[in-house]
Enzyme design. Structure first.
Site, PDB file in Angstrom:
ATOM      1  N   ASN A 149      44.197  45.801  34.424  1.00  0.00           N
ATOM      2  CA  ASN A 149      44.051  44.371  34.727  1.00  0.00           C
ATOM      3  C   ASN A 149      44.491  44.009  36.146  1.00  0.00           C
ATOM      4  OD1 ASN A 149      44.234  41.307  34.219  1.00  0.00           O
ATOM      5  ND2 ASN A 149      46.330  41.881  34.696  1.00  0.00           N
TER       6      ASN A 149
ATOM      7  N   SER B  42      52.632  40.737  34.254  1.00  0.00           N
ATOM      8  CA  SER B  42      53.748  39.806  34.520  1.00  0.00           C
ATOM      9  C   SER B  42      53.291  38.355  34.549  1.00  0.00           C
ATOM     10  CB  SER B  42      54.422  40.158  35.853  1.00  0.00           C
ATOM     11  OG  SER B  42      53.505  39.992  36.918  1.00  0.00           O
TER      12      SER B  42
ATOM     13  N   TYR C 269      37.077  42.790  48.358  1.00  0.00           N
ATOM     14  CA  TYR C 269      37.239  42.565  46.918  1.00  0.00           C
ATOM     15  C   TYR C 269      35.975  42.978  46.164  1.00  0.00           C
ATOM     16  CZ  TYR C 269      38.535  39.912  42.672  1.00  0.00           C
ATOM     17  OH  TYR C 269      38.853  39.534  41.390  1.00  0.00           O
TER      18      TYR C 269
ATOM     19  N   ILE D  71      39.132  31.451  36.785  1.00  0.00           N
ATOM     20  CA  ILE D  71      40.094  31.301  35.688  1.00  0.00           C
ATOM     21  C   ILE D  71      41.298  30.488  36.185  1.00  0.00           C
ATOM     22  CG2 ILE D  71      41.564  32.542  34.044  1.00  0.00           C
ATOM     23  CD1 ILE D  71      38.518  33.036  33.629  1.00  0.00           C
TER      24      ILE D  71
END
Ligand code: NAP
Length: 219
Positions: free
Chosen positions: A60, A10, A125, A158
């Site tokens: 992803n 999305s 994480y 990113i």
């Protein structure tokens, strides 16, 4: 035409992957969270029961709760493990029979530089992304004989919309100074690597954890 499932398409890196693959010869399926809720194993299993004829899987979607060790609720540990690690595992398990039958498949796990290295407040994480890299290594070994190639891409910093929302221009400039290329990566630069790894041009790279990080981890 090869069928690709992209999770988390999305926005951010996932949206760039979807946009890139749509310019190529693929049927791209990109379910919403309502259609495939990765924090709910029952939702993942019901999605697979409905449709498991994918040639390519791009795991992803991911979440990244940042918190000091002593403040992490157990629920954050559980949810992050399910979204980042268990669901990618279940999807690979669900799609492998179709790929094996066709003697062709590609699985890409979008991991992170923090699956290789880490920094403070990333214990949950990093644990999940290191786990994802382990999943990549193991599946590459197990599925190689069926011509199923499995790789991790480990993005560095990113510049997604979320990064822009969460960091001021000054903070982004400061992060840039910690990267050899002196800039953050673009989502499209991750999508290019995905496109190469799943293409007919990649016939022998498997089991790798490919950092796309402007040289960050070289320091
Ligand atoms: P993002 O902008 O935060 O987008 C996350 C995506 O995952 C969204 O599409 C979101 O869907 C989906 N998602 C989250 N939880 C979900 C759930 N329970 N079920 C279904 N979908 C869910 O992420 P991003 O920054 O592009 O990151 C994409 C991947 O790259 C992640 O695995 C991340 O760890 C990794 N990565 C990112 C960076 C970076 O700098 N951005 C660096 C290294 C690694 P909704 O729209 O429904 O919320």
């Amino acid at each position: 035409m090869k069928r690709v499932l992209v999770t988390g398409g999305s926005r951010g890196i996932g949206a760039a992957i979807v946009d890139k693959l749509k310019t190529l010869e693929y049927e791209v399926v990109c379910p919403s969270r309502q259609e495939l809720n990765l924090s709910d194993a029952a939702s993942v299993k019901s999605f697979i029961e409905n449709d498991n004829s994918f040639d390519i899987l791009i795991n992803n979607a991911g979440i990244n709760p940042i918190n000091a060790l002593e403040n992490i609720p157990e629920s954050d540990w559980d949810e992050t493990n399910v979204v980042n690690l268990k669901s990618p595992f279940l999807l690979a398990q669900g799609f492998a029979p179709h790929m094996k039958k066709n003697q062709w498949g590609r699985i890409i796990n979008i991991s992170s530089i923090f699956g290789i290295a880490s920094r403070a407040e990333r214990s949950v994480y990093t644990s999940t992304k290191a786990g994802v890299n382990g999943l990549t290594t193991s599946l590459a070994v197990e599925l190689g004989e069926y011509n199923i190639l499995v790789n991790s891409i480990c993005p560095g910093y990113i510049l997604t919309d979320l990064t822009k929302q969460n960091n001021s221009e000054e903070q982004i400039a400061a992060i840039s100074q910690t990267i050899p290329t002196r800039r953050l990566g673009k989502p499209e630069e991750i999508a290019e690597v995905v496109a190469f790894l799943i293409s007919g041009n990649n016939t022998y790279i498997t089991g790798q954890h490919i950092a796309v990080d402007g040289g960050f981890l070289c320091q």
